[in-house]
Design an enzyme around this catalytic site. Structure first.
Site, PDB file in Angstrom:
ATOM      1  N   LYS A  50       0.789  -1.236   0.000  1.00 43.08           N
ATOM      2  CA  LYS A  50       0.000   0.000   0.000  1.00 43.08           C
ATOM      3  C   LYS A  50       0.822   1.288   0.000  1.00 43.08           C
ATOM      4  O   LYS A  50       0.317   2.374   0.316  1.00 43.08           O
ATOM      5  CB  LYS A  50      -1.014   0.046   1.166  1.00 43.08           C
ATOM      6  CG  LYS A  50      -1.857  -1.178   1.339  1.00 43.08           C
ATOM      7  CD  LYS A  50      -2.394  -1.738   0.069  1.00 43.08           C
ATOM      8  CE  LYS A  50      -3.509  -0.902  -0.532  1.00 43.08           C
ATOM      9  NZ  LYS A  50      -3.905  -1.490  -1.866  1.00 43.08           N
ATOM     10  N   HIS A 110       6.896  -7.447  -2.177  1.00 42.04           N
ATOM     11  CA  HIS A 110       6.693  -6.706  -0.920  1.00 42.04           C
ATOM     12  C   HIS A 110       7.649  -7.238   0.149  1.00 42.04           C
ATOM     13  O   HIS A 110       7.511  -6.892   1.332  1.00 42.04           O
ATOM     14  CB  HIS A 110       5.265  -6.887  -0.404  1.00 42.04           C
ATOM     15  CG  HIS A 110       4.208  -6.164  -1.178  1.00 42.04           C
ATOM     16  ND1 HIS A 110       4.385  -4.904  -1.705  1.00 42.04           N
ATOM     17  CD2 HIS A 110       2.931  -6.521  -1.494  1.00 42.04           C
ATOM     18  CE1 HIS A 110       3.281  -4.530  -2.318  1.00 42.04           C
ATOM     19  NE2 HIS A 110       2.384  -5.481  -2.211  1.00 42.04           N
ATOM     20  N   SER A 140      -4.463   2.824   4.588  1.00 45.50           N
ATOM     21  CA  SER A 140      -4.685   2.221   3.269  1.00 45.50           C
ATOM     22  C   SER A 140      -4.689   0.689   3.373  1.00 45.50           C
ATOM     23  O   SER A 140      -5.533   0.016   2.765  1.00 45.50           O
ATOM     24  CB  SER A 140      -3.579   2.692   2.317  1.00 45.50           C
ATOM     25  OG  SER A 140      -3.753   2.138   1.040  1.00 45.50           O
TER      26      SER A 140
HETATM   27  P1  A3P Z   1      -5.204   4.732  -0.589  1.00 44.34           P
HETATM   28  O1  A3P Z   1      -5.783   3.476  -0.054  1.00 44.34           O
HETATM   29  O2  A3P Z   1      -4.675   5.630   0.487  1.00 44.34           O
HETATM   30  O3  A3P Z   1      -6.093   5.444  -1.525  1.00 44.34           O
HETATM   31  P2  A3P Z   1      -0.392  -0.240  -3.642  1.00 44.34           P
HETATM   32  O4  A3P Z   1      -0.444  -0.053  -5.110  1.00 44.34           O
HETATM   33  O5  A3P Z   1       0.983  -0.304  -3.081  1.00 44.34           O
HETATM   34  O6  A3P Z   1      -1.300  -1.316  -3.170  1.00 44.34           O
HETATM   35  O7  A3P Z   1      -0.945   1.128  -3.001  1.00 44.34           O
HETATM   36  C1  A3P Z   1      -2.289   1.497  -3.115  1.00 44.34           C
HETATM   37  C2  A3P Z   1      -2.444   2.911  -2.627  1.00 44.34           C
HETATM   38  O8  A3P Z   1      -1.861   3.797  -3.607  1.00 44.34           O
HETATM   39  C3  A3P Z   1      -3.888   3.312  -2.475  1.00 44.34           C
HETATM   40  O9  A3P Z   1      -3.895   4.322  -1.453  1.00 44.34           O
HETATM   41  C4  A3P Z   1      -4.171   3.904  -3.839  1.00 44.34           C
HETATM   42  O10 A3P Z   1      -5.294   4.744  -3.901  1.00 44.34           O
HETATM   43  C5  A3P Z   1      -2.887   4.683  -4.060  1.00 44.34           C
HETATM   44  N1  A3P Z   1      -2.650   5.012  -5.465  1.00 44.34           N
HETATM   45  C6  A3P Z   1      -2.744   4.213  -6.538  1.00 44.34           C
HETATM   46  N2  A3P Z   1      -2.521   4.912  -7.669  1.00 44.34           N
HETATM   47  C7  A3P Z   1      -2.283   6.197  -7.302  1.00 44.34           C
HETATM   48  C8  A3P Z   1      -2.006   7.394  -8.017  1.00 44.34           C
HETATM   49  N3  A3P Z   1      -1.941   7.418  -9.331  1.00 44.34           N
HETATM   50  N4  A3P Z   1      -1.825   8.534  -7.297  1.00 44.34           N
HETATM   51  C9  A3P Z   1      -1.901   8.513  -5.955  1.00 44.34           C
HETATM   52  N5  A3P Z   1      -2.163   7.407  -5.225  1.00 44.34           N
HETATM   53  C10 A3P Z   1      -2.356   6.255  -5.891  1.00 44.34           C
END
Ligand code: A3P
Length: 297
Positions: A50, A110, A140
């Site tokens: 996340k 991860h 998140s």
């Molecule tokens: P939130 O749950 O705070 O919205 P991962 O890809 O490591 O699983 O992380 C997911 C997190 O990154 C989520 O956070 C998601 O919304 C955010 N995320 C994904 N794409 C993004 C983007 N283009 N800009 C900002 N945040 C992004």
């Protein structure tokens, strides 16, 4: 290995690999993961869950494909980038996907640094690590647990908060993860980035990524990649928003994968007491590192 049923009626179970919680299917094939053979031209994207993995994957893919949107939409994220330690027997395994992929490969993990298959460092692979401030990272991750049956149930927010601080979540302690990779970056080809910097100045961080990968981006291309990897555009992109995963596993109506994409959302979740407790614990656990984070803009 027995097939694990993920038909929406059950959640994955977890076990330990060297003290780090992992989904049981990962534990079951741990020797194979540990012995994974990286190639020197592999590019690895590594994060604590996340921290902005999917976002970084999309940026890197577009850099590779010189901004060709069609090419970056050739398949959903989880098919484009094998997630090496991931396995859901009924769906597939990152190891098998990686083995079947033509080089040069872009892979995802991860794993904390001590569990990284040694061949990545032996072969001097380029690695991109992205870290996110732990308060937003925790929030998140909590919502991701709620919507994703391939992770254990999070319990209440209060329970999850305690488990996160204790490192009793999949992939282990956030503190150890970010510190371990931070230390490793001085000896290996690791570009260490921060989610908050990517939010604040996406073009600057995209240029950094391009430089690390060895590509040049002119202003027009940079603009295009920044646009297509903005939160709002990615949220609508079915090849980047995880909507292709069966809803028995990821249920976006509980909490969408592309949830808020913000810095500081933790303030809507942490109580004053939790914040004080968090800060006190953070001070102790981060006393032995030069690593610092932005918790808000
Ligand atoms: P939130 O749950 O705070 O919205 P991962 O890809 O490591 O699983 O992380 C997911 C997190 O990154 C989520 O956070 C998601 O919304 C955010 N995320 C994904 N794409 C993004 C983007 N283009 N800009 C900002 N945040 C992004």
């Amino acid at each position: 290995m027995e097939g694990l049923k993920l038909d929406g009626t059950e959640r994955i179970s977890v076990d330990y690999v060297q003290g780090i919680l992992q989904p049981t299917p990962t534990c079951d094939i741990w020797d194979q993961i540990w012995n994974f053979q990286a190639e020197p031209d592999d590019l690895l994207i590594s994060t604590y869950p996340k921290a902005g993995t999917t976002w970084t994957q999309e940026i890197v893919d577009l850099i590779h494909n010189e901004g060709d949107i069609k090419k970056s939409q050739r398949a959903p994220t989880h098919e484009r980038f094998p997630f090496i330690e991931w396995i859901i027997p009924s769906l597939g395994s990152g190891l098998e996907q990686a083995k079947a992929m033509p080089r040069p490969r872009i892979l995802k993990t991860h794993l904390p640094i001590q569990l990284l298959p040694p061949s990545f460092l032996e072969k001097n692979c380029k690695i991109i690590y992205v870290a996110r401030n732990p308060k937003d990272n925790m929030v998140s991750y909590y919502h991701f647990h709620r919507m994703n049956k391939a992770l254990p149930a999070p319990g209440t927010w209060e329970e999850y908060f305690e488990n996160f601080l204790a490192g009793k979540v999949c992939w282990g302690s956030w503190h150890d993860h970010v510190k371990g990779w931070w230390k490793a970056k001085d000896q290996h080809r690791i570009l260490y980035l921060f989610y908050e910097d990517m939010k604040k100045n996406p073009k600057h961080e995209i240029q950094k990524l391009a430089g690390f990968i060895g590509k040049n981006l002119d202003d027009k291309l940079l603009e295009k990649i920044a646009h297509h990897t903005s939160f709002d555009v990615m949220k609508q992109n079915s090849m980047a928003n995880y909507s292709s995963i069966p809803k028995e596993i990821m249920n976006h109506s509980i909490s969408p994968f592309m949830r808020k994409g913000a810095v500081g959302d933790w303030k809507n979740h942490f109580t004053v007491a939790q914040n004080e407790r968090f800060d006190e614990d953070y001070k102790k656990k981060m006393a032995d590192t030069s690593l610092t984070f932005h918790f808000q803009f």
